[in-house]
Design a protein around this motif. Structure first.
Motif, PDB file in Angstrom:
ATOM      1  N   VAL A 187       0.869  -1.180   0.000  1.00 55.91           N
ATOM      2  CA  VAL A 187       0.000   0.000   0.000  1.00 55.91           C
ATOM      3  C   VAL A 187       0.905   1.230   0.000  1.00 55.91           C
ATOM      4  O   VAL A 187       1.686   1.439   0.940  1.00 55.91           O
ATOM      5  CB  VAL A 187      -0.928   0.032   1.232  1.00 55.91           C
ATOM      6  N   GLY A 188       0.820   2.023  -1.059  1.00 55.36           N
ATOM      7  CA  GLY A 188       1.675   3.199  -1.122  1.00 55.36           C
ATOM      8  C   GLY A 188       1.545   3.936  -2.434  1.00 55.36           C
ATOM      9  O   GLY A 188       0.757   3.563  -3.313  1.00 55.36           O
ATOM     10  N   ASP A 189       2.321   4.990  -2.565  1.00 57.13           N
ATOM     11  CA  ASP A 189       2.391   5.767  -3.798  1.00 57.13           C
ATOM     12  C   ASP A 189       3.469   5.173  -4.703  1.00 57.13           C
ATOM     13  O   ASP A 189       4.232   4.282  -4.297  1.00 57.13           O
ATOM     14  CB  ASP A 189       2.728   7.230  -3.485  1.00 57.13           C
ATOM     15  N   VAL A 190       3.562   5.689  -5.918  1.00 58.02           N
ATOM     16  CA  VAL A 190       4.589   5.260  -6.869  1.00 58.02           C
ATOM     17  C   VAL A 190       5.183   6.502  -7.529  1.00 58.02           C
ATOM     18  O   VAL A 190       4.445   7.376  -8.003  1.00 58.02           O
ATOM     19  CB  VAL A 190       4.020   4.317  -7.945  1.00 58.02           C
ATOM     20  N   VAL A 191       6.510   6.565  -7.545  1.00 58.40           N
ATOM     21  CA  VAL A 191       7.201   7.640  -8.258  1.00 58.40           C
ATOM     22  C   VAL A 191       7.829   7.033  -9.503  1.00 58.40           C
ATOM     23  O   VAL A 191       8.511   6.003  -9.426  1.00 58.40           O
ATOM     24  CB  VAL A 191       8.281   8.290  -7.377  1.00 58.40           C
ATOM     25  N   GLU A 192       7.596   7.651 -10.651  1.00 61.96           N
ATOM     26  CA  GLU A 192       8.054   7.103 -11.926  1.00 61.96           C
ATOM     27  C   GLU A 192       8.949   8.103 -12.648  1.00 61.96           C
ATOM     28  O   GLU A 192       8.685   9.311 -12.647  1.00 61.96           O
ATOM     29  CB  GLU A 192       6.858   6.751 -12.821  1.00 61.96           C
ATOM     30  N   LEU A 193       9.982   7.575 -13.270  1.00 63.36           N
ATOM     31  CA  LEU A 193      10.926   8.383 -14.033  1.00 63.36           C
ATOM     32  C   LEU A 193      11.026   7.818 -15.441  1.00 63.36           C
ATOM     33  O   LEU A 193      11.195   6.614 -15.617  1.00 63.36           O
ATOM     34  CB  LEU A 193      12.301   8.335 -13.360  1.00 63.36           C
ATOM     35  N   ALA A 194      10.875   8.678 -16.440  1.00 68.03           N
ATOM     36  CA  ALA A 194      10.946   8.206 -17.821  1.00 68.03           C
ATOM     37  C   ALA A 194      11.509   9.303 -18.700  1.00 68.03           C
ATOM     38  O   ALA A 194      11.586  10.473 -18.305  1.00 68.03           O
ATOM     39  CB  ALA A 194       9.556   7.798 -18.317  1.00 68.03           C
ATOM     40  N   SER A 195      11.918   8.931 -19.899  1.00 67.98           N
ATOM     41  CA  SER A 195      12.389   9.934 -20.843  1.00 67.98           C
ATOM     42  C   SER A 195      11.192  10.719 -21.373  1.00 67.98           C
ATOM     43  O   SER A 195      10.072  10.223 -21.403  1.00 67.98           O
ATOM     44  CB  SER A 195      13.131   9.263 -21.997  1.00 67.98           C
ATOM     45  N   GLY A 196      11.418  11.925 -21.763  1.00 73.66           N
ATOM     46  CA  GLY A 196      10.334  12.747 -22.281  1.00 73.66           C
ATOM     47  C   GLY A 196      10.648  14.213 -22.072  1.00 73.66           C
ATOM     48  O   GLY A 196      11.622  14.572 -21.409  1.00 73.66           O
ATOM     49  N   SER A 197       9.813  15.062 -22.618  1.00 76.69           N
ATOM     50  CA  SER A 197      10.081  16.507 -22.573  1.00 76.69           C
ATOM     51  C   SER A 197       9.251  17.236 -21.531  1.00 76.69           C
ATOM     52  O   SER A 197       9.332  18.445 -21.414  1.00 76.69           O
ATOM     53  CB  SER A 197       9.804  17.116 -23.950  1.00 76.69           C
ATOM     54  N   LEU A 198       8.435  16.487 -20.773  1.00 78.01           N
ATOM     55  CA  LEU A 198       7.570  17.137 -19.793  1.00 78.01           C
ATOM     56  C   LEU A 198       8.404  17.671 -18.640  1.00 78.01           C
ATOM     57  O   LEU A 198       9.220  16.952 -18.064  1.00 78.01           O
ATOM     58  CB  LEU A 198       6.532  16.136 -19.256  1.00 78.01           C
ATOM     59  N   SER A 199       8.247  18.934 -18.313  1.00 77.03           N
ATOM     60  CA  SER A 199       8.969  19.510 -17.188  1.00 77.03           C
ATOM     61  C   SER A 199       8.090  19.486 -15.945  1.00 77.03           C
ATOM     62  O   SER A 199       6.875  19.417 -16.025  1.00 77.03           O
ATOM     63  CB  SER A 199       9.386  20.949 -17.502  1.00 77.03           C
ATOM     64  N   GLY A 200       8.729  19.540 -14.793  1.00 82.19           N
ATOM     65  CA  GLY A 200       7.974  19.516 -13.553  1.00 82.19           C
ATOM     66  C   GLY A 200       7.518  18.115 -13.200  1.00 82.19           C
ATOM     67  O   GLY A 200       7.877  17.128 -13.849  1.00 82.19           O
ATOM     68  N   VAL A 201       6.705  18.024 -12.163  1.00 85.69           N
ATOM     69  CA  VAL A 201       6.212  16.742 -11.674  1.00 85.69           C
ATOM     70  C   VAL A 201       4.744  16.591 -12.052  1.00 85.69           C
ATOM     71  O   VAL A 201       3.916  17.449 -11.730  1.00 85.69           O
ATOM     72  CB  VAL A 201       6.379  16.637 -10.139  1.00 85.69           C
ATOM     73  N   GLU A 202       4.431  15.510 -12.725  1.00 87.77           N
ATOM     74  CA  GLU A 202       3.046  15.205 -13.086  1.00 87.77           C
ATOM     75  C   GLU A 202       2.454  14.331 -11.983  1.00 87.77           C
ATOM     76  O   GLU A 202       3.049  13.323 -11.597  1.00 87.77           O
ATOM     77  CB  GLU A 202       3.000  14.462 -14.415  1.00 87.77           C
ATOM     78  N   ILE A 203       1.295  14.724 -11.451  1.00 90.00           N
ATOM     79  CA  ILE A 203       0.678  13.990 -10.348  1.00 90.00           C
ATOM     80  C   ILE A 203      -0.640  13.399 -10.812  1.00 90.00           C
ATOM     81  O   ILE A 203      -1.512  14.106 -11.331  1.00 90.00           O
ATOM     82  CB  ILE A 203       0.443  14.904  -9.130  1.00 90.00           C
ATOM     83  N   THR A 204      -0.762  12.089 -10.665  1.00 92.78           N
ATOM     84  CA  THR A 204      -1.990  11.383 -11.007  1.00 92.78           C
ATOM     85  C   THR A 204      -2.408  10.542  -9.798  1.00 92.78           C
ATOM     86  O   THR A 204      -1.780  10.571  -8.759  1.00 92.78           O
ATOM     87  CB  THR A 204      -1.788  10.478 -12.233  1.00 92.78           C
ATOM     88  N   GLY A 205      -3.471   9.766  -9.968  1.00 93.83           N
ATOM     89  CA  GLY A 205      -3.921   8.906  -8.885  1.00 93.83           C
ATOM     90  C   GLY A 205      -5.118   9.476  -8.153  1.00 93.83           C
ATOM     91  O   GLY A 205      -5.497  10.642  -8.349  1.00 93.83           O
ATOM     92  N   PRO A 206      -5.744   8.681  -7.290  1.00 92.41           N
ATOM     93  CA  PRO A 206      -6.994   9.080  -6.653  1.00 92.41           C
ATOM     94  C   PRO A 206      -6.896  10.302  -5.751  1.00 92.41           C
ATOM     95  O   PRO A 206      -7.905  10.973  -5.504  1.00 92.41           O
ATOM     96  CB  PRO A 206      -7.407   7.834  -5.854  1.00 92.41           C
ATOM     97  N   PHE A 207      -5.696  10.616  -5.239  1.00 92.39           N
ATOM     98  CA  PHE A 207      -5.563  11.760  -4.334  1.00 92.39           C
ATOM     99  C   PHE A 207      -4.716  12.875  -4.939  1.00 92.39           C
ATOM    100  O   PHE A 207      -4.235  13.750  -4.215  1.00 92.39           O
ATOM    101  CB  PHE A 207      -4.994  11.302  -2.984  1.00 92.39           C
TER     102      PHE A 207
END
Length: 288
Positions: A38-58
């Motif tokens: 039970v927890g969150d997930v932090v993901e790192l991938a290649s791409g041009s998006l800057s900043g942190v994208e936050i998804t999920g139920p909360f």
């Protein structure tokens, strides 16, 4: 290629506040465990998006900068040019809930970023973590520990493998300064000196964990109840669950937990509670 780090919920099986130090911080002693699934997930991938994208139920409960941003900045200061092109946070844990979600996210971010830089050691990560908050160092290792001082002293503890829990959060609104209000209401006495260090406890059986946690409790439970009376409802419901061994508050709340000896008992308890309280966040898990 997508890389990810799990950010498990942190559970204070006990939380003793030994007093307020001369520097204003609170001296504590806490037996800490982590939810294994039970927890969150932090993901790192290649791409041009800057900043942190936050998804999920909360995701919607997070606004402005957060500890993930702070962790990225702390890492970039240690390793210049290390900021990722794209980093996302899947927010599965309720925000400001007493189970270290933000701290776990920051720790997972540091671990994830360090995976590409072998010269960054665990002591380096712990140094960065201490700057980010008292709960971040314990989340770097995400293993059972006895946490003392203001969170900087971590002594590993072996817990029985078959220790299960049901985590419950009523999803009630909490003030932004919840933790400071709880500590203010506690009114801890000023420490006269440095507390003596206790031997690290040993737990051969689940009954040993239960006995220890029951005797030590959570000193923040009473002031948290005064701020958020719904915690009393949560604890009362948890204490009605069949086969439940011990129910207490985690951290400054409002998340509470009940301990069980088997996964099937924990899952049955979670199901029974969902039938009574369908609007609550309820998760069975193994602790370790």
């Amino acid at each position: 290629m997508l890389k990810s780090e799990f950010a498990p919920a942190k559970i204070n099986l006990t939380l003793e506040i030994l007093g307020r130090r001369s520097d204003g911080y609170h001296e504590l002693r806490s037996l800490v465990a982590f939810a294994q699934d039970v927890g969150d997930v932090v993901e790192l991938a290649s791409g041009s998006l800057s900043g942190v994208e936050i998804t999920g139920p909360f995701a919607g409960d997070i606004s402005g900068s957060n500890l993930v941003d702070s962790a990225i900045a702390a890492f970039a200061e240690k390793v210049p040019g290390a900021a990722p092109n794209r980093l996302s946070l899947v927010k599965n844990l309720p925000v400001a809930s007493g189970i270290g979600g933000g701290s776990a996210d920051a720790a997972a971010t540091l671990r994830l970023l360090s995976s590409a830089y072998p010269e960054v050691s665990e002591p380096d990560l712990l140094t960065m973590a201490r700057v980010l908050g008292a709960d971040v160092p314990v989340c770097i290792r995400a293993r059972p520990v006895m946490m003392t001082g203001v969170g900087e002293t971590l002594d590993e503890v072996a817990l029985p493998h078959d220790l299960y829990a049901v985590l419950v959060n009523p999803l009630a609104g909490v003030p932004a300064n919840k933790t400071s209000q709880v500590f203010a209401s506690l009114g801890a006495a000023t420490l006269a000196g440095t507390p003596s260090k206790e031997p690290t406890p040993r737990f051969s059986r689940i009954d040993d964990v239960i006995a220890y946690a029951k005797a030590r409790g959570n000193d923040l439970e009473a002031p948290a109840l005064r701020l958020l009376p719904i915690i009393g409802t949560v604890l009362a419901d948890l204490r009605r669950l069949e086969n439940g061994l011990l129910s207490q508050l985690s951290g400054a709340g409002p998340t509470c937990f009940t301990l069980f000896k088997t996964r099937s008992e924990a899952e049955a308890g979670a199901l029974a509670l969902r039938l009574r309280q369908p609007s609550w966040w309820i998760r069975p898990t193994r602790l370790g």
